[in-house]
Design a protein around this motif. Structure first.
Motif, short mmCIF file in Angstrom:
data_model
loop_
_atom_site.label_atom_id
_atom_site.label_comp_id
_atom_site.label_asym_id
_atom_site.label_seq_id
_atom_site.Cartn_x
_atom_site.Cartn_y
_atom_site.Cartn_z
N PHE A 158 0.82 -1.20 0.00
CA PHE A 158 0.00 0.00 0.00
C PHE A 158 0.86 1.26 0.00
CE2 PHE A 158 -4.07 -1.82 0.18
CZ PHE A 158 -3.96 -2.99 0.89
N VAL A 159 1.99 1.18 0.72
CA VAL A 159 2.87 2.34 0.78
C VAL A 159 3.46 2.64 -0.60
CG1 VAL A 159 4.91 3.28 1.89
CG2 VAL A 159 3.40 1.79 3.16
N THR A 160 3.92 1.56 -1.29
CA THR A 160 4.49 1.76 -2.61
C THR A 160 3.44 2.22 -3.60
OG1 THR A 160 4.34 -0.64 -2.77
CG2 THR A 160 6.53 0.30 -2.60
N ALA A 161 2.19 1.71 -3.45
CA ALA A 161 1.14 2.16 -4.35
C ALA A 161 0.88 3.65 -4.18
CB ALA A 161 -0.15 1.37 -4.08
N LYS A 162 0.87 4.08 -2.92
CA LYS A 162 0.63 5.50 -2.68
C LYS A 162 1.76 6.35 -3.23
CE LYS A 162 0.32 8.94 0.83
NZ LYS A 162 0.43 9.26 2.23
N LEU A 163 3.00 5.91 -3.04
CA LEU A 163 4.14 6.69 -3.55
C LEU A 163 4.11 6.77 -5.07
CD1 LEU A 163 6.98 5.48 -1.19
CD2 LEU A 163 6.08 7.77 -1.37
N TRP A 164 3.72 5.66 -5.70
CA TRP A 164 3.64 5.64 -7.16
C TRP A 164 2.58 6.61 -7.66
CZ3 TRP A 164 -0.53 3.54 -10.05
CH2 TRP A 164 -0.28 3.37 -11.42
N LEU A 165 1.41 6.62 -6.96
CA LEU A 165 0.36 7.54 -7.36
C LEU A 165 0.77 8.98 -7.13
CD1 LEU A 165 -2.91 5.84 -6.13
CD2 LEU A 165 -2.41 6.56 -8.44
N MET A 166 1.52 9.22 -6.04
CA MET A 166 1.94 10.58 -5.74
C MET A 166 2.87 11.13 -6.81
SD MET A 166 0.69 11.85 -2.99
CE MET A 166 1.85 12.99 -2.33
N GLY A 167 3.57 10.22 -7.50
CA GLY A 167 4.46 10.68 -8.55
C GLY A 167 3.73 11.37 -9.68
N TYR A 168 2.43 11.04 -9.84
CA TYR A 168 1.69 11.62 -10.95
C TYR A 168 1.01 12.92 -10.60
CZ TYR A 168 2.29 7.28 -13.44
OH TYR A 168 2.83 6.22 -14.09
N ILE A 169 1.18 13.39 -9.36
CA ILE A 169 0.43 14.56 -8.92
C ILE A 169 1.36 15.75 -8.90
CG2 ILE A 169 -0.87 15.48 -6.98
CD1 ILE A 169 -1.87 12.74 -6.45
N PRO A 170 0.93 16.91 -9.43
CA PRO A 170 1.80 18.10 -9.44
C PRO A 170 2.13 18.53 -8.03
CG PRO A 170 -0.45 18.65 -10.08
CD PRO A 170 -0.37 17.17 -10.08
N ALA A 171 3.26 19.21 -7.90
CA ALA A 171 3.81 19.51 -6.58
C ALA A 171 2.90 20.38 -5.74
CB ALA A 171 5.17 20.17 -6.73
N ALA A 172 2.11 21.24 -6.42
CA ALA A 172 1.27 22.16 -5.65
C ALA A 172 0.21 21.41 -4.88
CB ALA A 172 0.62 23.16 -6.60
N ALA A 173 -0.30 20.34 -5.49
CA ALA A 173 -1.40 19.62 -4.85
C ALA A 173 -0.91 18.46 -4.02
CB ALA A 173 -2.37 19.11 -5.91
N LYS A 174 0.41 18.33 -3.85
CA LYS A 174 0.92 17.13 -3.17
C LYS A 174 0.44 16.95 -1.73
CE LYS A 174 5.16 15.16 -5.14
NZ LYS A 174 4.59 14.56 -6.25
N PRO A 175 0.47 17.99 -0.86
CA PRO A 175 0.01 17.75 0.53
C PRO A 175 -1.43 17.27 0.59
CG PRO A 175 1.11 19.86 0.37
CD PRO A 175 0.93 19.38 -1.01
N LEU A 176 -2.32 17.95 -0.17
CA LEU A 176 -3.72 17.58 -0.15
C LEU A 176 -3.91 16.16 -0.68
CD1 LEU A 176 -6.48 18.71 0.47
CD2 LEU A 176 -6.69 19.36 -1.91
N ALA A 177 -3.22 15.85 -1.80
CA ALA A 177 -3.37 14.52 -2.39
C ALA A 177 -2.85 13.45 -1.45
CB ALA A 177 -2.64 14.47 -3.72
N SER A 178 -1.74 13.76 -0.76
CA SER A 178 -1.19 12.78 0.18
C SER A 178 -2.19 12.49 1.29
CB SER A 178 0.11 13.32 0.76
OG SER A 178 0.46 12.60 1.89
N ALA A 179 -2.81 13.59 1.80
CA ALA A 179 -3.79 13.39 2.86
C ALA A 179 -4.96 12.55 2.37
CB ALA A 179 -4.29 14.74 3.36
N ILE A 180 -5.46 12.88 1.17
CA ILE A 180 -6.62 12.15 0.65
C ILE A 180 -6.27 10.69 0.43
CG2 ILE A 180 -8.15 11.92 -1.33
CD1 ILE A 180 -8.19 14.89 -1.57
N LEU A 181 -5.08 10.44 -0.15
CA LEU A 181 -4.71 9.04 -0.43
C LEU A 181 -4.50 8.24 0.84
CD1 LEU A 181 -2.29 9.34 -3.44
CD2 LEU A 181 -4.48 8.20 -3.37
#
Lengths: 391, 201, 166
Positions: A9-32
């Motif tokens: 699950f951790v690797t899946a989340k990190l992989w998905l985070m790679g596709y998200i622009p840096a501005a939205a990273k904190p919000l996307a991390s929280a949501i994921l």
């Protein structure tokens, strides 16, 4: 391989985070991080309702639901459809705003507690330095929701049920917190991740779980009793006892709001069980050293399901406690035992390790239990019954 | 020891839980309507009329004596006697009911009609699965609906039916014996007299 | 001055304003609870974990319950405030403006608030516990004594007076 499965699950989340622009990273991390918890625990709630009905049925010499789907497995779906399509009756004199917000607040407060539970290795939503404190703070918001539910219905029974429920919850919160303080004393940290890290070693094949120490065992027992009372479960379910006060503080709720109360109560039960697992049962660690290849989240959920089964078992066995018996238990037995347990934990910490400290600590916690049972047996001086009007 | 009783209780419920998968006394549920509990022989629900033989009308034992109609407490039986006669269970020509209605929404299953019937024609049935969506005409049973064969009666109440059949067989044998004796006597009376020629020699 | 601060400040101010303005007493307490929660969130946003979480546990979990119990037991139903604005609102407004200006001047001219960049919060629960047990152990014991006295007093007040009637 097992390492990969463990961290999938951790690797899946990190992989998905790679596709998200840096501005939205904190919000996307929280949501994921949050979305899997929001999916997994309501699903566990659905499974638990099925498990509870089948389990209680078998304990009571009957089958549980077995018509909706094979072995009644689609029963939670049938329950969901029923609660969604039922008419939402609100009493005429009720306080509509508060009546609506009470179940929402209950579910919100119950969900907030999951933020600090480590479900697997490196799998905690937020690693707060004061994680255990946060958990108990989230738990204390539940009492406000209970009061709102009881007050807004403007009905005698719901108000009475709410007052009883709040009294019970407040009385059992003290032993709950004190029972967890022993773990904090030994682990030296309030962070749940650090507490689990402290329980990861093995001597031979036995794990270093805190439950395998005298103070940990007593603390676990007290924590489980207080957790049963906090989530208003049998045998402490007088505030919602169906045969006494009909449904207590949620009498006037029907349909989906009732289902939300149910959900909130069970989520609270899961969260407290999860905290018990984190504090005493080693979180996501395996019980024997040769089974560490099984992924950590599987162990967490296995322990959670075991604790749920124990809750169901106790519900099917014990009769309901009366209000004064409940309160007496909290203030006269559980609280002094929790304080004594803290003393024992201190003694354990300062004695050198060996058989002597086991004996001393076990003696200190066993003495009140023996004295208490002696006192219970002694007070049974029943009068000789004389029947005046019967031959 | 504190918690002793609780532990004993927990062991008992655990035994219940695991025992319910293996032993019948620990799981007493009968899943109606796929499974049904066997009924005891003395079960009764609503009355029915017994007929002997293949034809339900010709073999009907009821002779429309109307005793059951008079004795029925809620008066749920309605009988109209026929004008002609037909042979009854033992062979004697008797009247028969042209109309025999029982309103089972009124019947209280007291079994008085069964107790007073002198011809063992009306007996209690065990069928309880009688739902209908017409609560007037659907619950008024007529002669044909009420008639069930003696073989069916033997199936549901074997002991009583066996006793009644034995009695009927005895009575039929007796009736046949008297009929035979009468026929033999009639044949002997109708046969030519033996000649007294042997006496004059 | 991030967006989070503005949202939380707006929530706190709205909650406490509603607590003053609503007519039903229980609604006032619930709005005040929202204000408490807003203050707790502000503490957490500043990095003071212990204070913020204890604020939730004590204020939202205990003080709010205490307030609603008090209202429930002393309030007659149907007895709501007909007027929420008092007739002396001019004097009240002047006093409020004076207090606000004094506080604002004091905070904005204090040395701690004017440091730039703002210092990193470095108070952890461990540090608080450490200082409680070493530097401030006497106030801790005195507060424990005070709370014990309060507890005993509450028990005495609520106790059954059966011994007097015997």
């Amino acid at each position: 391989m097992t390492q990969m499965l463990d961290q999938i699950f951790v690797t899946a989340k990190l992989w998905l985070m790679g596709y998200i622009p840096a501005a939205a990273k904190p919000l996307a991390s929280a949501i994921l991080s949050v979305v899997p918890v929001l999916i997994a625990f309501p699903l566990l709630f659905a499974i638990t309702t099925w498990l509870e009905r089948k389990g209680l049925g078998r304990i009571q010499n009957r089958l549980g639901p077995n018509r909706t789907g094979p072995f009644g497995l689609l029963q939670p779906i049938a329950d969901a459809i029923k609660s969604l399509t039922k008419e939402d009756i609100v009493p005429l004199r009720a306080d509509h705003a508060v009546h609506f917000l009470a179940p929402v607040l209950l579910v919100l407060a119950s969900f907030l507690g999951y933020a600090v539970l480590p479900i697997g290795r490196n799998m905690v939503i937020v690693n707060l330095d004061a994680g255990v404190l946060y958990f108990f703070a989230a738990g204390s918001v539940v009492e406000l929701a209970v009061f709102m539910a009881g007050w807004s219905s403007r009905s005698k029974y719901s108000l009475l049920g709410a007052m009883r429920a709040i009294a019970q919850m407040i009385s059992y919160e003290v032993p709950l917190v004190l029972a967890s303080v022993v773990v904090i004393m030994q682990a030296g940290s309030l962070s749940t991740v650090a507490i689990v890290e402290k329980q990861t070693g093995y001597t031979g094949i036995f794990p270093h779980w805190f439950v395998f120490t005298p103070w940990g065992f007593v603390g676990f027992a007290l924590f489980m009793i207080a957790a049963t009372a906090e989530s208003n479960r049998s045998p402490f379910d007088l505030p919602e006892g169906e045969s006494e006060i009909i449904a207590g503080y949620y009498i006037e709720y029907s349909g989906f709001k009732f289902a939300l109360f149910f959900l909130g109560e069970y989520l609270g039960m899961f969260a407290t069980s999860g905290m018990a697992i984190t504090l005493f049962l080693g979180g996501w660690t395996a019980p024997v050293s040769f089974l560490t290849w099984i992924p950590s989240y599987i162990w967490f959920f296995a322990k959670l399901v075991t604790l749920i089964a124990v809750f169901i078992w106790i519900r099917g066995t014990l009769p309901r406690l009366r209000m004064d018996q409940l309160m007496n238990l909290a203030w006269e037995f559980i609280l002094p035992m929790a304080l004594l347990n803290m003393l024992v934990a201190g003694v354990w910490h300062f004695m050198p390790s060996g058989i002597l400290r086991w004996l001393v600590c076990t003696a200190i916690v066993a003495t009140p239990c023996v004295l208490f049972s002696a006192r219970l047996k002694r007070k049974k001086r029943l009068q000789v019954r004389t029947y005046i009007f019967a031959d | 020891m504190v918690g002793n009783g609780i532990l004993k209780g927990l062991i008992e419920t655990a035994r219940n839980f695991f025992g319910s998968y293996v032993s019948k006394p620990r799981l007493t549920t009968v899943q109606y309507p796929e499974q049904r509990e066997p009924q005891i022989e003395a079960t009764r629900n609503f009355p029915f009329l017994v007929f002997d033989g293949p034809d339900w009308h010709a073999g009907m034992r009821c002779v429309a004596c109307q005793i059951c109609e008079k004795e029925c407490p809620p008066k749920c039986i309605f009988i109209e006697k026929s004008k002609d006669k037909k042979p009854d269970a033992v062979g004697k020509p008797q009247a028969y009911p042209a109309v025999f209605n029982i309103d089972i929404s009124v019947c209280m299953s007291c079994q008085i009609c069964v107790e007073v019937c002198p011809f063992d024609a009306i007996k209690m049935d065990v069928e309880y699965d009688l739902p209908t969506d017409d609560r007037f005409a659907g619950l008024l049973f007529d002669k044909q609906r009420l008639s069930k064969s003696n073989e069916y009666y033997n199936r549901i109440h074997p002991t009583e039916a066996g006793a009644i059949d034995a009695r009927f067989a005895e009575e039929r044998a007796k009736a046949k014996a008297t009929a035979d004796a009468k026929a033999a006597a009639a044949a002997a009376a109708a046969a030519p007299q033996p000649q007294p020629a042997g006496e004059q020699k | 001055m991030t967006a989070a601060f503005f949202i939380l400040a707006a929530l706190t101010v709205a909650g406490t304003a509603a607590a003053m303005g609503l007519r039903n007493a229980v609604h006032c307490v619930l709005a005040l609870t929202v204000g408490f929660a807003g203050v707790a969130a502000l503490y957490l946003q500043l990095g003071a974990q212990f204070v913020g979480l204890t604020q939730i546990m004590v204020y939202v979990g205990a003080v709010a319950i205490l307030a609603v119990f008090a209202i429930m037991m002393t309030h007659k139903p149907g007895e709501d405030q007909p007027r929420i604005f008092s007739s002396h609102w001019v004097v009240g407004g002047v006093v409020a403006a004076a207090v606000f200006s004094v506080l604002a001047w004091a905070i904005s001219s204090s040395g701690t608030a004017n440091q730039f960049p703002p210092p990193e919060p470095s108070v952890t629960v461990l540090a608080i516990g450490d200082s409680l047990m070493h530097t401030y152990v006497l106030p801790l014991e005195l507060m424990g004594l005070l709370l014990t006295a309060a507890l005993i007093g509450a028990v005495v007040i609520a106790m059954d007076r059966r011994e007097e009637t015997k």
